[in-house]
Scaffold this motif. Structure first.
Motif, short mmCIF file in Angstrom:
data_model
loop_
_atom_site.label_atom_id
_atom_site.label_comp_id
_atom_site.label_asym_id
_atom_site.label_seq_id
_atom_site.Cartn_x
_atom_site.Cartn_y
_atom_site.Cartn_z
N GLU A 1 0.90 -1.45 -0.02
CA GLU A 1 0.07 0.08 -0.06
C GLU A 1 1.05 1.10 -0.07
OE1 GLU A 1 -4.08 1.68 2.30
OE2 GLU A 1 -2.87 -0.29 2.67
N TRP A 2 0.66 2.15 -0.88
CA TRP A 2 1.59 3.25 -1.34
C TRP A 2 0.62 4.46 -0.87
CZ3 TRP A 2 3.85 4.89 -6.35
CH2 TRP A 2 5.13 5.97 -6.46
N PHE A 3 1.25 5.33 0.15
CA PHE A 3 0.69 6.55 0.55
C PHE A 3 1.14 7.52 -0.38
CE2 PHE A 3 0.25 3.28 3.84
CZ PHE A 3 -0.93 3.30 4.10
N ASP B 1 -4.24 9.88 5.00
CA ASP B 1 -4.96 8.42 5.70
C ASP B 1 -3.82 7.55 6.19
OD1 ASP B 1 -7.27 9.43 4.82
OD2 ASP B 1 -7.38 8.48 2.84
N PHE B 2 -2.60 8.03 6.02
CA PHE B 2 -1.25 7.09 6.32
C PHE B 2 -1.37 6.68 7.98
CE2 PHE B 2 3.30 7.30 8.05
CZ PHE B 2 3.25 5.96 7.54
N LEU B 3 -1.51 7.68 8.91
CA LEU B 3 -1.64 7.23 10.44
C LEU B 3 -2.89 6.37 10.57
CD1 LEU B 3 -0.41 10.48 11.94
CD2 LEU B 3 0.99 8.42 11.36
N GLU B 4 -3.96 6.77 10.08
CA GLU B 4 -5.08 5.97 10.37
C GLU B 4 -5.10 4.64 9.66
OE1 GLU B 4 -9.94 5.71 9.10
OE2 GLU B 4 -8.75 7.65 8.77
N ARG B 5 -4.47 4.49 8.69
CA ARG B 5 -4.08 2.97 7.90
C ARG B 5 -3.23 2.47 9.05
NH1 ARG B 5 -6.60 -0.17 6.23
NH2 ARG B 5 -5.29 -1.14 4.34
N VAL B 6 -1.89 2.87 9.49
CA VAL B 6 -1.12 2.48 10.24
C VAL B 6 -1.80 1.70 11.68
CG1 VAL B 6 0.66 2.79 12.01
CG2 VAL B 6 0.94 3.74 9.80
N ALA B 7 -2.91 2.52 12.09
CA ALA B 7 -3.44 2.12 13.37
C ALA B 7 -4.36 0.85 12.89
CB ALA B 7 -4.46 3.16 13.86
N ARG C 1 4.72 5.10 15.62
CA ARG C 1 4.36 4.09 16.82
C ARG C 1 3.27 4.47 17.92
NH1 ARG C 1 9.54 4.17 20.92
NH2 ARG C 1 8.84 6.34 21.04
N ALA C 2 3.06 5.75 17.97
CA ALA C 2 1.99 6.31 18.94
C ALA C 2 0.89 5.68 18.40
CB ALA C 2 1.81 7.62 18.79
N ARG C 3 0.54 5.45 17.05
CA ARG C 3 -0.89 5.09 16.24
C ARG C 3 -0.77 3.64 16.27
NH1 ARG C 3 -3.97 9.19 13.81
NH2 ARG C 3 -5.31 7.59 13.70
N ALA C 4 0.26 2.97 16.49
CA ALA C 4 0.40 1.50 16.26
C ALA C 4 -0.71 0.64 17.33
CB ALA C 4 1.70 1.12 16.41
N GLY C 5 -1.13 1.52 18.17
CA GLY C 5 -2.14 0.92 19.25
C GLY C 5 -1.38 -0.54 19.78
N ASP C 6 -2.21 -1.67 19.57
CA ASP C 6 -1.95 -2.95 20.49
C ASP C 6 -1.22 -3.81 19.51
OD1 ASP C 6 -3.54 -3.83 18.63
OD2 ASP C 6 -4.67 -5.03 20.06
N GLY C 7 -0.26 -3.13 18.46
CA GLY C 7 0.49 -3.94 17.51
C GLY C 7 1.96 -4.06 18.19
N LYS C 8 2.60 -5.15 18.08
CA LYS C 8 3.77 -5.38 18.52
C LYS C 8 4.98 -4.59 17.66
CE LYS C 8 7.42 -8.76 19.76
NZ LYS C 8 7.56 -10.26 20.10
N ILE C 9 5.70 -3.52 18.22
CA ILE C 9 6.47 -2.88 17.26
C ILE C 9 8.02 -3.66 17.34
CG2 ILE C 9 7.75 -0.78 17.02
CD1 ILE C 9 4.84 -0.72 16.25
N LEU C 10 8.65 -3.73 16.14
CA LEU C 10 9.90 -4.13 16.30
C LEU C 10 10.75 -3.21 15.81
CD1 LEU C 10 9.79 -8.01 14.33
CD2 LEU C 10 10.15 -7.11 17.14
N THR C 11 11.78 -2.61 16.36
CA THR C 11 12.45 -1.42 15.98
C THR C 11 13.58 -1.98 15.56
OG1 THR C 11 13.40 -1.05 18.34
CG2 THR C 11 11.54 0.57 17.52
N ARG C 12 13.81 -1.95 14.29
CA ARG C 12 14.79 -2.71 13.32
C ARG C 12 15.10 -1.87 12.20
NH1 ARG C 12 14.04 -5.50 16.96
NH2 ARG C 12 13.95 -7.65 17.33
#
Length: 614
Positions: A227-229, A254-260, A280-291
């Motif tokens: 998906e390309w924003f 719509d990028f941050l909304e779609r991230v959520a 990161r703030a909009r990722a909600g309950d997703g698990k974030i891998l900082t790589r």
């Protein structure tokens, strides 16, 4: 200081007061952490006047600080009013360390969460927490309220790049990177780096001059879903083509909304050094891998087609640069006594004209550093009408430039002396030359990291008590950004191993504030050199000026290295340069032993051998 800058800073402080903030972080960055931003995002310049590519300000109610790295210490002192801003070092005394020591309890420091990468955000938050102060992420860009004549966001057109130039189709790349995500145990990659997106999709953009990447965001799934924003207006007639090739298009708004939504219950990879904290703030309950984004190292490993493209465009670039240097050395001295002496801006324009004649040339790869005399002491100086110095015979002239070609990107620096150099200049230039040759000739184990090689370029300078406050080299994109992450030669650790197919620059220098600056730079390809070892092969094929070099201080090995390089340069360029350039090319590339027999040989006031070729 102009009224506009005073008004910008004063209005920002008034906005801070109304927002209940004690301070505001103003980065020299956009939502993509671009080194060169669009005019719309150049908020730091709006309030401070600083035009460099790396910096950050902390605006408080009663004081303001600007942090710039070693390349810009001199420039910042010239562009920024000391009555408004204290100047600090971005690396040696970063803003988070200042806040850790100076923040007052209860302070509320605002920050645009779409302009600050989460790695910096975390350092700032930790520093303030230690002082019982608070970092406040803002929902809106404050400059929308205080910058009345702010330029609009860019809408540069996007073009497709043929697979024969890249060596791999976008479909193949997306399939390969999706496989990396599965290996990482991730469901999604959220990508915000424009050059990574351009590489992945085999496109180039024009939102910012000389940086051929489109401003956009992208989400890539482990199953290859993409998906390309991007603002569809940038695509023109290619709009439908991108939909057909399996890339879904979504508005950037719509990028941050779609991230959520995409992150819910999923494992998401984001690059902490480039991804905005807002993601990161909009990722909600997703698990974030900082790589590190898996696209970044893939992009740095050039394909055979890309490497062939680099080699081809460097020949074209060398013709243009050598024609220019021949023109410069012929015209600058003869115009010194005239009413219209040659200036930095005229030389910059002339070099661009020479490049414009070469097949495949598109635009410069960055604003040319055409710097005479004391201006060359500013590593990233850009000539302006108010600073446009005459190129004379009293101090070295430094020209750092590059081109964007359809088949690659170039970057080179040469320093020339049109008169007699002082002993101080010769000592420094000889050390720069020896350091350049030392790193250029290094043989090293595959996977060696940039900081492990950096001292090769500095040793000769250290031997005479000199150094330079910038890195020694960087990666270069393939008709992408001239400064390409992740590889770098620097004193600071760079934990990314060099392997065959990486493209780097080698560029030691020396700078004396108020007097002169000098640098020698070649772009190189990392190539295999026996089992488990690598070396550098020079892509840049432009003569190196030796007027300031104390040739009797060079070793036999260094002399042979210069002679071999110049012999190769002559063999490649002799059939291609203009007829009037040939005498210059032959003179510049003749063996050093022949130079010492030349009637142009002169002796310096110290007795050291100096070759005057003018």
């Amino acid at each position: 200081m102009t009224t506009k800058k005073m008004t910008g800073l004063a209005r920002l402080r008034a906005w801070m007061t109304n927002a209940g903030l004690d301070g505001l972080i103003v980065p020299r960055a956009d939502a993509h952490q671009s080194e060169v931003t669009a005019a719309h995002d150049d908020c730091l310049a709006h309030i401070s006047g600083f035009t460099g590519s790396a910096g950050l300000a902390l605006v408080l109610n009663d004081q303001a600080l600007i942090f710039v790295d070693g390349r810009y210490q001199i420039q910042a002192r010239q562009e920024v009013d000391p009555a408004d801003f204290e100047i600090h070092h971005l690396r040696d005394n970063p803003v988070d360390q200042w806040l850790k020591a100076q923040a007052r309890p209860g302070w509320r420091i605002g920050i645009d969460a779409m302009k600050v990468a989460l790695a910096l955000y975390d350092r700032l938050e930790t520093a303030l927490a230690g002082r019982s102060a608070l970092l406040v992420p803002l929902e809106r860009d404050p400059f929308e309220a205080v910058w009345d004549d702010r330029p609009l966001p860019p809408l540069g057109s996007i073009r497709a790049v043929p697979t024969e130039s890249t060596g791999e189709s976008s479909t193949e790349k997306r399939r390969r990177i999706a496989g990396k995500l599965r290996e990482m145990g991730a469901d999604w990659l959220i990508e915000t780096q424009p050059d990574n997106i351009a590489w992945l999709l085999n496109v180039r953009g024009s939102d910012v001059e000389m940086n051929p990447v489109p401003h956009s965001f992208l989400a890539l799934g482990a199953d290859g879903t993409t998906e390309w924003f991007v603002d569809a207006r940038k695509l023109g007639n290619d709009h439908k083509a991108f939909e057909i090739t399996g890339v879904g298009l979504t508005r950037p708004e719509d990028f941050l909304e779609r991230v959520a939504r995409l992150s819910t219950g999923k494992v998401v990879v984001i690059d902490a050094d480039f991804t905005p904290h807002a993601v990161r703030a909009r990722a909600g309950d997703g698990k974030i891998l900082t790589r590190m984004s898996p696209i970044t190292p893939a992009k740095a490993d050039k394909t055979a087609a890309e490497l062939e493209g680099y080699r081809a465009c460097h020949i074209e670039d060398a013709v243009a640069a050598t024609d220019f240097l021949a023109w410069l050395t012929a015209h600058a001295p003869e115009r010194l006594g005239a009413a219209d002496p040659l200036t930095e801006l005229e030389a910059e324009t002339k070099l661009l004209a020479f490049r414009g004649e070469r097949p495949g040339f598109l635009e410069p790869s960055f604003r040319t550093i055409s710097a005479a005399g004391a201006n060359a002491a500013m590593c990233h100086y850009k000539a302006q009408p108010a600073t446009n110095a005459v190129i004379d015979d009293r101090a070295p002239y430094l020209i750092d430039s590059g081109g964007q070609y359809r088949t690659g990107t170039t970057d080179l620096t040469r320093t020339v002396m049109l008169g007699s150099a002082s002993a101080e200049m010769r000592i420094a230039y000889t050390a720069v030359l020896k350091g350049f040759l030392s790193l250029l000739s290094a043989r090293f184990p595959t996977g060696t990291q940039g900081h492990q090689l950096d001292a090769f370029a500095r040793r000769a300078l250290w031997d005479v008590g000199l150094d330079y406050d910038h890195g020694t080299g960087h990666g270069v994109g393939h008709n992408l950004l001239v400064h390409e992450y992740p590889h770098r030669f620097d004193k600071k650790p760079n934990l990314h191993g060099l392997t065959p197919g990486n493209i780097m620059t080698i560029e030691p220098g020396y700078y004396k504030e108020g007097a002169f600056g000098m640098r020698i730079e070649n772009q190189v390809e990392v190539i295999a050199d026996g089992a488990g070892f690598c070396r550098f092969s020079s892509l840049t094929l432009v003569p190196i000026d030796l007027v300031m070099a104390n040739l009797d201080e060079l070793s036999i090995v260094e002399i042979h290295q210069i002679d071999a390089y110049h012999a190769h340069v002559r063999s490649v360029l002799e059939p291609l340069v203009r007829a009037q350039t040939l005498p210059f090319l032959i003179e510049q590339t003749c063996p050093i032993v022949e130079r010492s027999r030349s009637p142009h040989l002169v002796r310096s006031d110290t007795g050291a051998t100096v070759i005057a070729l003018r």
